[in-house]
Design a protein around this motif. Structure first.
Motif, short mmCIF file in Angstrom:
data_model
loop_
_atom_site.label_atom_id
_atom_site.label_comp_id
_atom_site.label_asym_id
_atom_site.label_seq_id
_atom_site.Cartn_x
_atom_site.Cartn_y
_atom_site.Cartn_z
N THR A 9 -64.67 24.29 22.25
CA THR A 9 -64.84 23.46 21.35
C THR A 9 -63.95 22.73 21.00
N GLU A 10 -62.48 22.90 21.80
CA GLU A 10 -61.53 22.27 21.51
C GLU A 10 -61.07 20.98 22.51
N LYS A 11 -61.76 20.80 23.78
CA LYS A 11 -61.60 20.31 25.58
C LYS A 11 -62.34 20.10 25.69
N GLY A 12 -63.70 21.18 25.56
CA GLY A 12 -64.61 20.45 26.67
C GLY A 12 -64.76 21.53 26.96
N GLU A 13 -65.86 21.64 27.66
CA GLU A 13 -66.60 22.71 28.89
C GLU A 13 -66.02 21.39 30.58
N ARG A 19 -63.70 24.06 32.67
CA ARG A 19 -63.64 24.09 34.41
C ARG A 19 -62.97 23.91 35.42
N GLN A 20 -62.40 22.85 34.88
CA GLN A 20 -60.47 22.91 35.85
C GLN A 20 -59.46 23.85 35.59
N ALA A 21 -59.13 24.11 34.68
CA ALA A 21 -58.78 25.16 34.61
C ALA A 21 -58.98 26.42 35.01
N THR A 81 -60.27 26.54 37.60
CA THR A 81 -60.49 26.05 39.80
C THR A 81 -58.75 26.75 39.20
N ALA A 82 -58.53 26.32 38.13
CA ALA A 82 -56.41 26.60 38.51
C ALA A 82 -56.21 27.76 38.16
N ALA A 83 -57.17 28.80 37.34
CA ALA A 83 -56.50 30.26 37.52
C ALA A 83 -57.42 31.16 38.86
N LEU A 84 -58.41 30.08 39.18
CA LEU A 84 -58.90 31.28 40.66
C LEU A 84 -57.95 30.70 41.94
N ARG A 85 -57.80 29.25 42.33
CA ARG A 85 -56.05 29.46 42.93
C ARG A 85 -55.29 29.99 42.17
N ARG A 86 -54.82 30.07 40.99
CA ARG A 86 -53.23 31.21 40.75
C ARG A 86 -53.13 32.28 41.35
N GLU A 87 -54.76 33.06 41.12
CA GLU A 87 -55.04 34.25 41.26
C GLU A 87 -55.34 34.74 42.81
N LEU A 88 -55.73 34.13 43.51
CA LEU A 88 -56.38 34.97 44.55
C LEU A 88 -55.94 34.15 45.97
N ASN A 145 -64.39 26.18 43.55
CA ASN A 145 -64.03 27.56 43.34
C ASN A 145 -65.43 28.28 44.53
N ARG A 146 -65.77 28.25 44.40
CA ARG A 146 -66.90 29.00 45.39
C ARG A 146 -66.71 28.58 47.04
N ALA A 147 -65.73 27.92 47.68
CA ALA A 147 -64.80 27.72 48.52
C ALA A 147 -63.83 29.15 48.35
N ILE A 148 -63.16 28.33 47.13
CA ILE A 148 -61.46 29.56 47.05
C ILE A 148 -62.06 31.00 47.17
N MET A 149 -62.94 31.87 46.60
CA MET A 149 -63.19 32.53 46.63
C MET A 149 -63.91 33.14 48.31
N LEU A 150 -64.26 32.59 48.55
CA LEU A 150 -65.20 33.06 50.16
C LEU A 150 -63.91 33.07 50.82
N ALA A 151 -62.84 31.98 50.99
CA ALA A 151 -62.01 32.00 51.93
C ALA A 151 -60.61 32.96 51.63
#
Length: 168
Positions: free
Chosen positions: A49-53, A57-59, A61-68, A88-94
């Protein structure tokens, strides 16, 4: 030891399966949406609502990197749209075994239609779930493994994921 990344449309069971799977394997469970909320200091609906989709989506990607990246022994339950970005798909697969959980429309609707924490469903879930499913029908094809959760118990799904992990 590696990571297991659960992807799939909303309501396919990612969070529920991740919880039991982490328990069974003695691994850490990470709910990506929770990770985003903690990092951003706002709920997912607030972020939309406040910052938009696009911001969300950027947040994501950052979370995926941080967690994986550089970590092992984690079960990651992603949000339904986490697969939309190529990065995101590349981070997940790697960084892990990616398992796509699927379900039929009726099952998904029964699981999500009354959930106020699903910003993409506000309004008419009966209409938006089939439309979104159609839009995303190939979004999960990159995952090397797929499990239909429609008529299975959480225990059955967890057993299938554990078998997949052993086969890798």
């Amino acid at each position: 030891m590696q990571n297991i990344v659960l992807v799939g449309f909303m309501g396919t069971g990612k969070s529920t399966v991740a919880t039991l799977l982490a328990e069974r394997l003695g691994w850490n469970k990470v709910d990506l949406d929770t990770s985003i909320e903690e990092a951003e200091g706002a709920s997912i609906p607030q972020l939309f609502t406040e910052k938009g989709e696009p911001y969300f989506r950027q947040a994501e990607t950052a979370a995926l990197r941080r967690e994986l990246e550089g970590r092992t022994g984690q079960i990651i339950a992603t949000g339904g749209g986490a697969v939309l970005a190529e990065a995101n798909r590349a981070i997940m697969l790697a960084n892990g075994l990616v398992v796509a959980l699927t379900a039929n429309v009726e099952t998904i609707l029964s699981r999500v239609q009354n959930d106020p924490n699903r910003p993409l469903l506000q309004g008419n879930a009966q209409k938006s779930v089939p439309e979104l499913l159609e839009k995303r029908k190939h979004a999960y094809d990159f995952a090397p493994a797929k499990i239909d959760t429609s008529d299975k118990s959480v225990e059955q799904i967890v057993e299938e994921v554990i078998r997949l992990l052993g086969a890798k």
